[in-house]
Scaffold this motif. Structure first.
Motif, PDB file in Angstrom:
ATOM      1  N   TRP A 296     -12.284  19.802 -47.642  1.00  0.00           N
ATOM      2  CA  TRP A 296     -12.665  18.964 -46.507  1.00  0.00           C
ATOM      3  C   TRP A 296     -14.171  19.046 -46.357  1.00  0.00           C
ATOM      4  CZ3 TRP A 296     -15.366  20.157 -42.113  1.00  0.00           C
ATOM      5  CH2 TRP A 296     -15.368  19.187 -41.092  1.00  0.00           C
TER       6      TRP A 296
ATOM      7  N   HIS B  18      -3.630  16.470 -46.171  1.00  0.00           N
ATOM      8  CA  HIS B  18      -4.164  15.110 -46.357  1.00  0.00           C
ATOM      9  C   HIS B  18      -4.360  14.447 -44.994  1.00  0.00           C
ATOM     10  CE1 HIS B  18      -4.479  14.376 -50.641  1.00  0.00           C
ATOM     11  NE2 HIS B  18      -3.282  14.921 -50.837  1.00  0.00           N
TER      12      HIS B  18
ATOM     13  N   MET C  73      -7.917  21.867 -52.613  1.00  0.00           N
ATOM     14  CA  MET C  73      -8.297  20.797 -51.693  1.00  0.00           C
ATOM     15  C   MET C  73      -9.592  21.176 -50.978  1.00  0.00           C
ATOM     16  SD  MET C  73      -4.538  19.810 -50.174  1.00  0.00           S
ATOM     17  CE  MET C  73      -4.919  18.088 -49.860  1.00  0.00           C
TER      18      MET C  73
ATOM     19  N   GLY D  22      -7.518  15.305 -43.371  1.00  0.00           N
ATOM     20  CA  GLY D  22      -8.754  14.877 -44.017  1.00  0.00           C
ATOM     21  C   GLY D  22      -9.135  15.628 -45.280  1.00  0.00           C
ATOM     22  N   PHE D  23      -8.277  16.500 -45.773  1.00  0.00           N
ATOM     23  CA  PHE D  23      -8.564  17.212 -47.021  1.00  0.00           C
ATOM     24  C   PHE D  23      -8.283  16.288 -48.206  1.00  0.00           C
ATOM     25  CE2 PHE D  23      -8.170  20.720 -44.144  1.00  0.00           C
ATOM     26  CZ  PHE D  23      -8.956  21.727 -44.670  1.00  0.00           C
ATOM     27  N   GLU D  24      -9.078  16.478 -49.255  1.00  0.00           N
ATOM     28  CA  GLU D  24      -8.881  15.711 -50.487  1.00  0.00           C
ATOM     29  C   GLU D  24      -8.673  16.671 -51.646  1.00  0.00           C
ATOM     30  OE1 GLU D  24     -12.030  12.921 -51.087  1.00  0.00           O
ATOM     31  OE2 GLU D  24     -11.714  11.976 -49.133  1.00  0.00           O
ATOM     32  N   GLN D  25      -7.848  16.244 -52.598  1.00  0.00           N
ATOM     33  CA  GLN D  25      -7.609  17.046 -53.791  1.00  0.00           C
ATOM     34  C   GLN D  25      -8.881  17.104 -54.629  1.00  0.00           C
ATOM     35  OE1 GLN D  25      -3.101  15.411 -54.291  1.00  0.00           O
ATOM     36  NE2 GLN D  25      -4.076  16.114 -56.141  1.00  0.00           N
ATOM     37  N   THR D  26      -9.170  18.291 -55.171  1.00  0.00           N
ATOM     38  CA  THR D  26     -10.340  18.437 -56.037  1.00  0.00           C
ATOM     39  C   THR D  26      -9.939  18.825 -57.448  1.00  0.00           C
ATOM     40  OG1 THR D  26     -10.645  20.724 -55.308  1.00  0.00           O
ATOM     41  CG2 THR D  26     -11.906  19.020 -54.144  1.00  0.00           C
TER      42      THR D  26
END
Length: 159
Positions: A156, A138, A154, A141-145
């Motif tokens: 990016w 996180h 995750m 810059g990674f986001e959960q998908t």
């Protein structure tokens, strides 16, 4: 081909470099996995040594591994897969004796920079019971998908 700055220094004060793994590195890679992941795998799925060795041998022969070195000492591994429309960060593991020193962040930052230049997203998955890894990704810059029974996927996206 994607890598983590090839064999060049990653410009880290600890002199972090990478080298391509060879068949002689297979046991080191397995031991890093055991040291870094056994607790989480055991808690989420149960650790079966024979099954984990089989999975390791399959992945080691089919994925491109690089050995992360600090001052010429092997401290971790990274495995990437470059696909047509994305980069998969299959594994990045730093031995616990070398964690929290910025080594993993430097490696992932290098991957993200290359992905951005190529216009490709980076995807990975994390065991749900590994909050330290979730915070790490996180922060980068990674986001959960997607969330499934044992993992969080995750992604990016380049700017």
């Amino acid at each position: 081909a994607f890598g983590v700055a090839g064999d060049r220094s990653l410009n880290h004060p600890l002199n972090v470099t990478l080298r391509q793994a060879t068949s002689n590195d297979s046991e080191f890679v397995f031991q890093i996995k055991r040291a870094a992941f056994k607790y989480y795998v055991e808690e989420a799925l149960g650790w079966d040594e024979d099954r984990q060795r089989e999975r390791h041998e399959s992945r080691f022969s089919s994925q491109s591994f690089r050995i992360i070195q600090v001052s010429d000492i092997d401290v971790g591994i990274v495995a990437l897969a470059e696909e047509q429309n994305r980069i998969k960060l299959n594994q990045i593991m730093i031995h616990h004796d070398h964690q929290s020193r910025g080594i993993g962040s430097r490696c992932v930052d290098s991957i993200l920079k290359q992905a951005s230049q190529a216009g490709l997203p980076v995807e990975l998955r994390v065991l749900k019971n590994n909050p330290r890894a979730l915070v790490f990704y996180h922060r980068l810059g990674f986001e959960q998908t997607v969330t499934c029974k044992t993992h969080i996927h995750m992604r990016w996206e380049p700017a």
